[in-house]
Design a protein around this motif. Structure first.
Motif: not given
Length: 323
Positions: A51-53, A77-85, A113-117
């Motif tokens: 889960s290391d975003v 976007v959040s701790d679990d979502r990041h976007v590079i443009v 990061a979702t469901n352990g991946e």
């Protein structure tokens, strides 16, 4: 009957059957080729366990920059979502090849990061090229992306869409196509339009902030990527994160939907209508029920009002219809 008997007298039946068999095989091959000529909105580059975003973001950024992709900005976007443009010189040439082609310039690379991946994905340039009605090829950039990041699976639409379907795409009757964007207003010149946007984005009107800005070479077009966030003052229902958490619930995530774009061409300011843009990213999503577009029914109108405010214009009259 005489003609049939005459034919039998000159051509052996097995030869006739072989001829028709070959025709059917040819037709079948052609049909398969046509069936294969479909596109889906997103590309899964690869997945890793854990889960290391932040660690994966750093690795992705380095690989892209080493391959001559230019980083425009990043959206946590959040701790679990990041976007590079990012973008590329070859893609900028395509973006400047015709009016309103600037939308193809940004490549949104998502780390989720979702469901352990951790999933690394990006928007499929071939899919969006056709949806944006662009004639120039993006195949070289697509191939470079696949080499740099990977191309494990295309997803976001079970059956996919043909170029013709994408060029004419709308979610359902009465909803917008590519040629019906939000009209956010017009100023006297490009510089005046950008000055007003600078003010609106600097003040974070409606909770909208700037992620990147890209001048398209050889044109008077500028594309601005924006975020709509609760921490910047946006209503919770209208935020990017709420949109993702409401409808982005399948195994492979569509984080690369954000950030949204505002296009300035000359003094005119526009943005793709959410009823077109969101549906283009989730063409299989249901209209009704849990995790459906109907749960976002007020968001397209609110987004238009907010973006017009950012652009320095009064809100338009309510057309009485969202999703």
């Amino acid at each position: 009957m005489r003609a049939i008997h005459a034919l039998r007298g000159t051509i052996r039946v097995p030869a006739v059957l072989a001829f028709f068999g070959a025709c059917l095989l040819t037709l079948g091959t052609a049909a398969t080729a046509l069936a294969d000529d479909v596109y889906r909105p997103l590309v899964l580059a690869y997945t890793t366990s854990g889960s290391d975003v932040s660690g994966e973001v750093e690795a992705v950024r380095e690989r892209l920059e080493e391959a001559d992709f230019q980083t425009l900005g990043e959206y946590p976007v959040s701790d679990d979502r990041h976007v590079i443009v990012v973008t590329h010189d070859d893609l900028l040439a395509v973006a400047g090849s015709q009016d309103r082609a600037a939308y193809i310039a940004p490549i949104r690379v998502a780390v989720t990061a979702t469901n352990g991946e951790v999933q690394v994905s990006y928007n499929n340039l071939e899919y969006f090229r056709h949806a944006y009605r662009i004639d120039a090829s993006v195949s070289d950039v697509s191939a470079r992306l696949a080499d740099v990041l990977g191309d494990e699976q295309h997803f976001g639409s079970e059956d996919g869409m043909t170029p013709r379907e994408l060029q004419r795409y709308r979610y359902t009757f009465g909803m917008e196509r590519f040629n019906a964007p939000y009209d956010l207003g017009s100023h006297g010149s490009r510089s005046a339009a950008l000055e007003e946007l600078d003010t609106g984005l600097g003040e974070r009107r409606g909770g909208v902030s700037e992620i990147y800005r890209l001048d398209i070479p050889g044109t008077d077009a500028t594309l601005i990527g924006v975020a709509v966030r609760a921490e910047d003052g946006a209503e919770s229902e209208a935020t990017d994160l709420n949109t993702l958490e409401t409808i982005d619930v399948r195994e492979l995530r569509h984080t690369a939907y954000v950030p949204y774009e505002i296009l300035v061409e000359g003094g005119d300011i526009e943005a793709l209508h959410m009823r077109f843009r969101a549906a283009l990213h989730w063409p299989d999503l249901r209209m009704l029920g849990d995790h459906s577009f109907m749960q976002l029914r007020r968001v397209p109108g609110r987004l238009e009002d907010t973006l017009r405010e950012v652009a320095g214009f009064e809100e338009p009259e309510d057309d009485g219809f969202d999703w």
